[in-house]
Motif scaffolding. Structure first.
Motif, PDB file in Angstrom:
ATOM      1  N   HIS A 135       0.833  -1.203   0.000  1.00 16.48           N
ATOM      2  CA  HIS A 135       0.000   0.000   0.000  1.00 16.48           C
ATOM      3  C   HIS A 135       0.867   1.252   0.000  1.00 16.48           C
ATOM      4  CE1 HIS A 135      -3.440   2.575   0.742  1.00 16.48           C
ATOM      5  NE2 HIS A 135      -2.779   3.132   1.744  1.00 16.48           N
ATOM      6  N   VAL A 136       0.578   2.169  -0.931  1.00 14.12           N
ATOM      7  CA  VAL A 136       1.293   3.444  -1.021  1.00 14.12           C
ATOM      8  C   VAL A 136       0.281   4.562  -1.223  1.00 14.12           C
ATOM      9  CG1 VAL A 136       3.411   2.410  -1.941  1.00 14.12           C
ATOM     10  CG2 VAL A 136       1.614   3.151  -3.524  1.00 14.12           C
ATOM     11  N   SER A 144       9.961  14.227  -2.732  1.00 13.83           N
ATOM     12  CA  SER A 144      11.262  14.439  -3.384  1.00 13.83           C
ATOM     13  C   SER A 144      11.299  13.647  -4.679  1.00 13.83           C
ATOM     14  CB  SER A 144      12.416  13.992  -2.475  1.00 13.83           C
ATOM     15  OG  SER A 144      12.377  12.585  -2.281  1.00 13.83           O
ATOM     16  N   ASP A 145      12.304  13.934  -5.501  1.00 18.66           N
ATOM     17  CA  ASP A 145      12.473  13.166  -6.735  1.00 18.66           C
ATOM     18  C   ASP A 145      12.767  11.701  -6.426  1.00 18.66           C
ATOM     19  OD1 ASP A 145      12.052  15.435  -8.242  1.00 18.66           O
ATOM     20  OD2 ASP A 145      14.190  15.820  -8.600  1.00 18.66           O
ATOM     21  N   SER A 146      13.553  11.459  -5.369  1.00 18.55           N
ATOM     22  CA  SER A 146      13.891  10.075  -5.037  1.00 18.55           C
ATOM     23  C   SER A 146      12.667   9.319  -4.535  1.00 18.55           C
ATOM     24  CB  SER A 146      15.009  10.031  -3.991  1.00 18.55           C
ATOM     25  OG  SER A 146      14.608  10.630  -2.770  1.00 18.55           O
ATOM     26  N   CYS A 147      11.777   9.995  -3.806  1.00 17.03           N
ATOM     27  CA  CYS A 147      10.547   9.357  -3.343  1.00 17.03           C
ATOM     28  C   CYS A 147       9.620   9.053  -4.513  1.00 17.03           C
ATOM     29  CB  CYS A 147       9.841  10.246  -2.320  1.00 17.03           C
ATOM     30  SG  CYS A 147      10.559  10.184  -0.659  1.00 17.03           S
ATOM     31  N   LEU A 148       9.587   9.939  -5.494  1.00 15.35           N
ATOM     32  CA  LEU A 148       8.797   9.673  -6.690  1.00 15.35           C
ATOM     33  C   LEU A 148       9.347   8.449  -7.417  1.00 15.35           C
ATOM     34  CD1 LEU A 148       6.678  10.262  -8.830  1.00 15.35           C
ATOM     35  CD2 LEU A 148       8.201  12.025  -9.770  1.00 15.35           C
ATOM     36  N   ALA A 149      10.663   8.350  -7.501  1.00 19.10           N
ATOM     37  CA  ALA A 149      11.280   7.179  -8.133  1.00 19.10           C
ATOM     38  C   ALA A 149      10.934   5.907  -7.366  1.00 19.10           C
ATOM     39  CB  ALA A 149      12.797   7.366  -8.211  1.00 19.10           C
ATOM     40  N   LEU A 150      10.848   6.011  -6.054  1.00 14.74           N
ATOM     41  CA  LEU A 150      10.469   4.866  -5.231  1.00 14.74           C
ATOM     42  C   LEU A 150       9.054   4.407  -5.556  1.00 14.74           C
ATOM     43  CD1 LEU A 150      10.672   2.879  -2.857  1.00 14.74           C
ATOM     44  CD2 LEU A 150      10.192   4.802  -1.309  1.00 14.74           C
ATOM     45  N   LEU A 151       8.126   5.352  -5.653  1.00 14.00           N
ATOM     46  CA  LEU A 151       6.752   4.971  -5.969  1.00 14.00           C
ATOM     47  C   LEU A 151       6.655   4.338  -7.353  1.00 14.00           C
ATOM     48  CD1 LEU A 151       4.017   7.441  -4.731  1.00 14.00           C
ATOM     49  CD2 LEU A 151       4.881   5.356  -3.729  1.00 14.00           C
ATOM     50  N   SER A 165      -1.970  -1.225  -3.876  1.00 15.19           N
ATOM     51  CA  SER A 165      -3.050  -0.253  -3.721  1.00 15.19           C
ATOM     52  C   SER A 165      -2.451   1.142  -3.606  1.00 15.19           C
ATOM     53  CB  SER A 165      -3.905  -0.575  -2.490  1.00 15.19           C
ATOM     54  OG  SER A 165      -3.131  -0.593  -1.316  1.00 15.19           O
ATOM     55  N   PHE A 166      -3.164   2.115  -4.177  1.00 12.59           N
ATOM     56  CA  PHE A 166      -2.699   3.505  -4.214  1.00 12.59           C
ATOM     57  C   PHE A 166      -3.827   4.405  -3.744  1.00 12.59           C
ATOM     58  CE2 PHE A 166      -2.445   7.592  -6.415  1.00 12.59           C
ATOM     59  CZ  PHE A 166      -1.124   7.980  -6.203  1.00 12.59           C
ATOM     60  N   ASP A 167      -3.573   5.140  -2.674  1.00  8.84           N
ATOM     61  CA  ASP A 167      -4.539   6.121  -2.168  1.00  8.84           C
ATOM     62  C   ASP A 167      -4.069   7.500  -2.612  1.00  8.84           C
ATOM     63  OD1 ASP A 167      -6.298   7.742  -0.689  1.00  8.84           O
ATOM     64  OD2 ASP A 167      -6.358   6.315   0.959  1.00  8.84           O
ATOM     65  N   LEU A 168      -4.925   8.239  -3.300  1.00 10.84           N
ATOM     66  CA  LEU A 168      -4.533   9.543  -3.839  1.00 10.84           C
ATOM     67  C   LEU A 168      -4.004  10.465  -2.750  1.00 10.84           C
ATOM     68  CD1 LEU A 168      -4.345  11.608  -6.109  1.00 10.84           C
ATOM     69  CD2 LEU A 168      -6.799  12.069  -5.812  1.00 10.84           C
ATOM     70  N   LEU A 186       0.697   7.387 -11.769  1.00 14.77           N
ATOM     71  CA  LEU A 186       0.897   6.466 -10.650  1.00 14.77           C
ATOM     72  C   LEU A 186      -0.375   5.688 -10.347  1.00 14.77           C
ATOM     73  CD1 LEU A 186       2.939   8.849  -8.321  1.00 14.77           C
ATOM     74  CD2 LEU A 186       3.842   6.964  -9.690  1.00 14.77           C
ATOM     75  N   ALA A 187      -1.499   6.399 -10.289  1.00 21.08           N
ATOM     76  CA  ALA A 187      -2.770   5.737  -9.977  1.00 21.08           C
ATOM     77  C   ALA A 187      -3.117   4.702 -11.034  1.00 21.08           C
ATOM     78  CB  ALA A 187      -3.883   6.773  -9.853  1.00 21.08           C
ATOM     79  N   ASN A 188      -2.861   5.015 -12.288  1.00 15.05           N
ATOM     80  CA  ASN A 188      -3.240   4.111 -13.365  1.00 15.05           C
ATOM     81  C   ASN A 188      -2.385   2.845 -13.387  1.00 15.05           C
ATOM     82  OD1 ASN A 188      -5.201   3.881 -15.462  1.00 15.05           O
ATOM     83  ND2 ASN A 188      -3.567   4.088 -16.977  1.00 15.05           N
ATOM     84  N   ALA A 189      -1.247   2.875 -12.683  1.00 13.89           N
ATOM     85  CA  ALA A 189      -0.374   1.704 -12.621  1.00 13.89           C
ATOM     86  C   ALA A 189      -0.712   0.791 -11.451  1.00 13.89           C
ATOM     87  CB  ALA A 189       1.083   2.139 -12.525  1.00 13.89           C
ATOM     88  N   ALA A 190      -1.627   1.222 -10.574  1.00 13.96           N
ATOM     89  CA  ALA A 190      -1.978   0.434  -9.395  1.00 13.96           C
ATOM     90  C   ALA A 190      -3.043  -0.602  -9.731  1.00 13.96           C
ATOM     91  CB  ALA A 190      -2.487   1.344  -8.280  1.00 13.96           C
ATOM     92  N   ASP A 191      -3.203  -1.562  -8.829  1.00 13.63           N
ATOM     93  CA  ASP A 191      -4.261  -2.570  -8.962  1.00 13.63           C
ATOM     94  C   ASP A 191      -5.548  -2.115  -8.289  1.00 13.63           C
ATOM     95  OD1 ASP A 191      -2.575  -4.784 -10.177  1.00 13.63           O
ATOM     96  OD2 ASP A 191      -1.487  -4.402  -8.318  1.00 13.63           O
ATOM     97  N   ILE A 192      -5.395  -1.383  -7.186  1.00 16.70           N
ATOM     98  CA  ILE A 192      -6.526  -0.841  -6.430  1.00 16.70           C
ATOM     99  C   ILE A 192      -6.255   0.637  -6.206  1.00 16.70           C
ATOM    100  CG2 ILE A 192      -7.856  -0.932  -4.284  1.00 16.70           C
ATOM    101  CD1 ILE A 192      -6.767  -3.806  -3.918  1.00 16.70           C
ATOM    102  N   VAL A 193      -7.216   1.490  -6.535  1.00 14.63           N
ATOM    103  CA  VAL A 193      -7.076   2.925  -6.306  1.00 14.63           C
ATOM    104  C   VAL A 193      -8.201   3.392  -5.389  1.00 14.63           C
ATOM    105  CG1 VAL A 193      -7.252   5.217  -7.361  1.00 14.63           C
ATOM    106  CG2 VAL A 193      -5.860   3.457  -8.445  1.00 14.63           C
TER     107      VAL A 193
END
Length: 323
Positions: A135-136, A144-151, A165-168, A186-193
């Motif tokens: 879950h993210v 940060s840019d590095s956190c975006l890369a992590l997601l 799962s991705f919560d906006l 990011l949301a479109n790449a998740a299984d559950i939004v």
């Protein structure tokens, strides 16, 4: 409401220390403050643990007293915190909020925090043993840019038998110097939004479930939280709506995380759509009845009958502080 057989969940994101007024009055006149902790993803992990779901939290905190307090609080709720790194140089984030029933304005002190330095290497601390869901939230992408890369690594990497799962979790103050258009990717790449209709309106120009499905065709499950109206799940071309419970609201912050945990626990347990949404509403209600971001779940004597109640009984339910 327990979901012991739901499987393991890993929640990833920043958690901060939060200061809340411990006495009434304008914030600038308040002398006594209560120290708590707050973080969307760790909130979800704590709720899941209290619902009987094995949960872990992956993040970073500073090597300071606030970091220790965060680890103690999240670990004390039954969440596995062995995947949290302690940064000796960067501080634990902090925010201050003014709590009331109409809303809770917050001020963040998180720039340069330990968690903002996280990157894809944080996934090395993620124990995937028997993990069925990661879950993210969109908050992490703004840090940060590095956190975006992590997601991006979480959402586009191999699933290894789990779903994501991705919560906006739209926080406009975090996006003043960043481009929020990435949230759709990011949301479109998740299984559950999961997304609130109001925040989806702010970010994507619509809070309508049908229009959001057109914008986000990728997720298998799209949950739109519609405040007092209820919540709608779009899955396999079917729209399932469940009205919200009537609740005497003490303080609203944290209800979205609680809803996410209730819904995800029921999803992993294989519950049908309407029951999943009701589990979300019931967990959110427990938080709305308290000033805490993570309160105790409602008693089984309340949740059991309501989960499987007929529509009329559900609509007539009214939860108060004494529930």
């Amino acid at each position: 409401m327990r979901f012991e057989q739901a499987g393991g969940v890993v929640c990833l994101g920043e958690t901060m220390v939060v200061l809340v007024p411990a006495e009434p009055g304008p914030p600038h006149e308040v002398v006594k403050w209560t120290r708590a902790i707050g973080g969307a993803e760790s909130n979800v992990a704590c709720h899941l643990a209290r619902l009987g779901v094995r949960s872990a939290w992956v993040s970073a905190v500073g090597g300071d007293a606030f970091g220790r307090a965060v680890l103690d609080a999240v670990g004390g709720a039954g969440v596995d915190v062995t995947g949290v790194s302690v940064d000796p140089d960067r501080p634990t984030g902090l925010y201050v909020k003014e709590a009331n029933a109409s809303g809770s304005p917050v001020r963040y002190y998180r720039q340069g925090s330990a968690a903002s330095a996280m990157g894809p290497e944080a996934l090395d601390r993620l124990d995937r043993t028997d993990v069925r869901l990661v879950h993210v939230s969109g908050i992490t992408a703004a840090l940060s840019d590095s956190c975006l890369a992590l997601l991006r690594a979480v959402l586009t990497g191999p699933r290894d038998g789990h779903v994501v799962s991705f919560d906006l979790n739209w926080r406009p103050a975090l996006w003043r110097d960043r481009d929020p258009s990435v949230l759709r990717e990011l949301a479109n790449a998740a299984d559950i939004v999961l997304a609130g209709a109001d925040e989806a309106e702010a970010v994507w120009g619509t809070g309508d479930p049908a229009k959001l499905r057109e914008l986000l065709p990728g997720p298998a499950s799209l949950v739109v939280k519609q405040g007092e109206v209820g919540a709608t799940l779009v899955e396999d071309g079917v729209f399932t709506h469940q009205p919200a419970l009537r609740v005497d609201v003490v303080e609203p912050v944290g209800a979205g995380d609680a809803f996410a945990a209730g819904y995800l626990a029921a999803h992993l347990a294989g519950n049908p759509p309407a029951r999943r949404l009701r589990a979300g509403h019931l967990q959110a209600a427990a938080v709305l009845l308290t000033t805490e971001d993570v309160g105790q779940p409602l008693p089984a004597s309340v949740t059991g009958p309501l989960l499987d109640a007929d529509d009329g009984t559900w609509a007539a339910a009214y939860l108060r502080e004494s529930t």
